[in-house]
Design an enzyme around this catalytic site. Structure first.
Site, short mmCIF file in Angstrom:
data_model
loop_
_atom_site.label_atom_id
_atom_site.label_comp_id
_atom_site.label_asym_id
_atom_site.label_seq_id
_atom_site.Cartn_x
_atom_site.Cartn_y
_atom_site.Cartn_z
N GLU A 141 -4.60 -8.94 -0.28
CA GLU A 141 -5.33 -8.78 0.99
C GLU A 141 -6.81 -8.82 0.70
OE1 GLU A 141 -4.57 -5.51 3.85
OE2 GLU A 141 -2.46 -5.84 3.36
N GLU B 261 0.84 -1.21 0.00
CA GLU B 261 0.00 0.00 0.00
C GLU B 261 0.87 1.26 0.00
OE1 GLU B 261 -3.12 -0.33 2.95
OE2 GLU B 261 -4.03 -1.97 1.83
#
Ligand code: GAL
Length: 860
Positions: free
Chosen positions: A505, A427
């Protein structure tokens, strides 16, 4: 038996029991000496001046053995600067000092110290001389001790660990020397640190080519001629091939040898059959072996494309896995080998074939266990590049350290057959701005320079097709999607047909649709859920709560808005531009929607664990784990569990990382006559549900039904039985029987024989059970533990992420009828007895045998 003989036997038994499980440096003289430097450190929490000096008086400091995490020694504190992200545990500055002596045989050798991981900002001194610093808390590092060694008196290795700048992590980091340390003594001409690289470029069931690149260094002042002899041994220890090269290494220089060895009929490494070979590199000089390095490896092939997906040994493999953080629940960050191994065992047993090491390289012990037990790994280096997520995170070190840190990960880990993907970040806000592709390329180039045999990825929740993000992903092999909306895969595939996609994820409850999409599309490689195991920190993100129906509705809406990728893009753009987004959010935010979302997603103190794992903090499998296993792996299995009832006028709010709470029990006092919702997960064609032998109903449980059925059952106590049907026959069952009043405590160690090496652990579960041994799922008494024999209680815990009692000490409340006590061995052998007591129930007791351990060389 003659008296003398009896006495001799008795003496030898006593001696046997007393033999320390270590040998000192002077006792052995192998070509390469690796001395464990884990025991006997002096530790002080604080920052006294002059603590690096050899003469500094540390006798009043505590003695600790590594691995050690000082944060877990305290309870979470509401006002801790580490905050909800790090689970409210204290941090600070700590000092470690280890006094040791050298052996005469070290004269003329090169001596170095290796740290597997120190959180964080380690400054290392030998005899008062600063050797250097290492900021990042998760990469391994080494320092040369040779110039500063004292051969005539004691030596003092001192380490200052500074975890005081807070917040510096989004999850629980722990503090201190939480992994192993060793001292290595080698000849001036030696195999370089992490200098062996084994690959298997050609693999078939008939034969394999093993390629071994070995870096040899000559730190002496004379040019040296050495013979490098590399032998490959199979699992049984038989020689499988050999190569020999003669190398001339100039003074003060290094050289690299490339050898290939053919192995006939290799046993290929796979998740089902994780066979390991060993490459043993020996350096000979003038007929004498001067160095020897052993490298375990696996013979396997790995290839990939959007058309085929990932191929392991030529066969398509879908990744069914999850992320794990580095902590070991009640043990904090302390990376005991056994705790790391147990984690891998638990994941395998729950049907996982893959794990992502969020968001940093794990301990070597974890990877060794993945190799041995057959778990595929995505090894990930960073949670940030340069742009910060929290104020004092790795962003401040990235510029200066990224190359060394990512190289540390790849060089240390590249021989592990379990690692099949390298990450380059999680991220990363820079994907929203122009510098993203530049940094991404630097990282990708560096990884490929050191290892070009594995695909590269990065995990991202924002728009992966925006120009900068797409430019980063075009340099990688796999686009990592965090929480992406299902239609995105098809849309992105139409735009980027060569793109391989991986759900790096996902929300735990999204298991079915994500499994389905990866089954149906070769370019979607699999799903790695968030998370496989509960972890400390990110307090309560997976916790559910009660609310009004109106609040429940708002929660759903907020989640919808939060996962919207344009919101995420905005948030990351802010971070990329230097805004402290997390701090803003934590302040409570100006807009009510964010405020409400924060309240639902992050539960405040005393929550200090995330609560989103398939397994709780103690390693206990939650019902969601059984569902996942059935979706992923099918099989003639059924599993029945009961949804927690909603009190009158209240709704259970379980959004985001939470799953709707269920409990696998048929004890529901107060619910008599009311309808309970029973979920049955099944890999069979249909299920039937019976209550006290009366048929409640029958339902299909195939793919269309997402492998589950729900039944409404009016509660009366007794036996609830779900049976799985295939071809008209009952092939599986799952039974929940109402337990009577608890009468005693049951104590069950995961292993009853352990090594008396001061490192081995036994994880002991205690449960409240009725007279027939049935667990009482609502028991919550506090249990007092005591030990006799050569063991110590190193942690206690339960699966309740808001129970803020100490994880150390000798008592813990049961949660859902269970708690865990972890026992660490000492270096003495003998039986260890653990007793669990609580008022009103009979004691639980178990015995564990600590066996004399294999001697290991230790720094003393
Ligand atoms: C993700 C992030 C994880 C964890 C998770 C749950 O976005 O990558 O590290 O924070 O959210 O909060």
């Amino acid at each position: 038996m003659k008296l003398r003989l009896r006495i001799m036997i008795a003496i030898s038994a006593v001696l046997q029991a007393c033999i320390p499980s270590s040998i000192s440096a002077a006792q052995s003289n192998p070509p390469r000496l690796e001395l464990a430097a884990d025991s006997g450190w002096k530790f002080m929490l604080g920052d006294p001046s002059g603590a690096a000096a050899p003469s500094f008086a540390d006798s009043a400091w505590r003695t600790v053995n590594l691995p050690h995490d000082w944060s877990i020694e305290s309870r979470p504190e509401k006002d801790s600067p580490t905050g909800a992200g790090e689970g409210f545990f204290p941090a600070g500055v700590g000092w470690y000092r280890k006094t040791f002596s050298t052996a005469g045989s070290w004269q003329g050798k090169r001596v170095s110290v290796e740290f597997d991981g120190v959180y964080r900002d380690a400054t290392v001194y030998l005899n008062g001389h600063k050797l250097g610093t290492h900021p990042y808390g998760y990469t391994s590092f080494t320092f040369d001790l040779t110039p500063d060694l004292n051969f005539t008196g004691p030596n003092v290795l001192a380490v200052r660990v500074d975890n005081s700048a807070q917040p510096n992590s989004r999850w629980y980091s722990g503090s201190g020397i939480y992994r192993h340390v060793r001292v290595v003594v080698v000849d001036p001409t030696h195999v370089a640190h992490w200098g062996v690289f084994v690959t298997t470029p050609k693999v078939s069931s008939e034969s394999a080519t093993v390629s071994i690149q070995t870096k040899v260094e000559n730190e002496s002042s004379r040019s040296t001629v050495v013979t490098l002899e590399t032998t490959v041994y199979d699992r049984a220890g038989h020689e499988a091939g050999k190569a020999e090269s003669v190398l001339t290494v100039a003074a003060g220089k290094g050289t690299e040898a490339a050898q290939t060895i053919a192995v006939a009929s290799p046993a290929l490494w796979s998740t089902a059959s994780p066979t390991l070979y060993r490459a043993v590199c020996q350096l000979r000089k003038d007929g004498k072996v001067i160095d020897r390095v052993e490298t375990p490896f696996g013979i396997r092939s790995l290839s990939w494309s959007a058309e085929t997906g990932l191929l392991l040994n030529g066969r398509a493999v879908k990744l069914v896995g999850g992320s794990v953080h580095h902590d070991n629940g009640p043990l904090g960050a302390a990376a005991f080998d056994r705790a790391e191994e147990r984690k891998v065992e638990l994941l395998k047993a729950a049907g996982y074939n893959a794990v992502r090491t969020a968001h940093n390289p794990p301990s070597p012990a974890f990877l060794n266990a993945c190799d041995r037990l057959g778990l595929l790994v995505l090894d990930e280096p960073f949670d940030t590049w340069k742009a910060h997520k929290v104020k004092f995170d790795y962003g401040q070190d990235f510029d200066e350290w990224w190359k060394r840190d990512i190289s540390s990960m790849v060089l240390r880990d590249r021989n592990h057959p379990s690692i099949i993907i390298w990450g380059i970040g999680n991220e990363i806000p820079e994907l929203e701005v122009d510098r993203g592709p530049v940094i991404g390329k630097q990282l990708a180039d560096q990884v490929r320079l050191l290892d070009a045999t594995r695909p590269l990825t990065l995990a991202f929740p924002g728009t992966t097709t925006s120009p900068n993000a797409a430019a980063v992903f075009s340099q990688l092999d796999i686009t990592g999607y965090n929480y992406n909306l299902i239609p995105t895969y098809a849309l992105d595939h139409a735009r980027f047909p060569e793109r391989m996609m991986l759900t790096t994820e996902s929300y735990p409850a999204k298991v079915f649709p994500l499994w389905q999409i990866s089954q149906d599309n070769p370019y979607v490689l699999g799903d790695l859920t968030w998370t496989a195991m509960d972890y400390l920190g990110e307090s309560g993100i997976g916790a559910w709560s009660y609310g009004t129906p109106a609040q429940a509705k708002i929660a759903d809406q907020i989640m919808g808005a939060t996962v919207n990728s344009s919101t995420i893009d905005k948030m990351f753009l802010g971070m990329a531009n230097g805004v402290d987004v997390m701090a803003e959010m934590a302040k409570g935010a100006s807009d009510p929607a964010t405020k409400a979302a924060m309240a639902i997603m992050f539960h405040g103190y005393p929550w200090h664990a995330a609560a989103c794992g398939d397994m709780d903090l103690t390693g206990y499998r939650k019902p969601q784990s059984y569902y996942r296993d059935i979706v992923w792996n099918g099989g003639d299995r059924v599993y029945a569990t009961v949804r927690l009832p909603e009190p009158e006028g209240q709704k259970i709010i379980a959004v985001g990382w939470a799953t709707y709470p269920t409990l696998s029990t048929w004890n529901w006092p107060g619910q008599e006559g009311k309808d309970l919702q029973v979920e049955v997960y099944s890999g069979t064609e249909r299920v039937r549900l019976f209550l006290n032998d009366k048929l409640i109903g029958e339902k299909p449980t195939g793919r269309e039904q997402e492998f589950k059925a729900t039944f409404s059952v009016p509660y009366i106590s007794g036996t609830l039985k779900a049976v799985g049907i295939r071809g008209g026959r009952v092939v599986a069952e799952s039974v929940l029987t109402t337990a009577g009043k608890a009468t005693g405590l049951r104590v069950t160690p995961d292993r009853t024989v352990v090594q008396a090496d001061g490192q081995d652990l036994s994880f002991v579960t205690v449960e409240a059970v009725d007279a027939d041994g049935r667990p009482e799922a609502h028991a919550d008494q506090e249990v007092q533990f005591s030990l006799t024999g050569p063991g110590v209680i190193v942690a206690v815990g339960n699966g309740d992420g808001q129970d803020d009692a100490s994880y150390q000490g000798d008592k813990r409340k049961l949660f859902q009828g269970r708690a865990l006590v972890v026992i660490r061995t000492t270096q003495q052998s003998g039986p260890i007895t653990v007793t669990a007591k609580t008022t009103g129930l009979s004691d639980g007791l178990a015995t564990i045998l600590a066996k004399v351990a294999e001697a290991r060389a230790e720094l003393r």
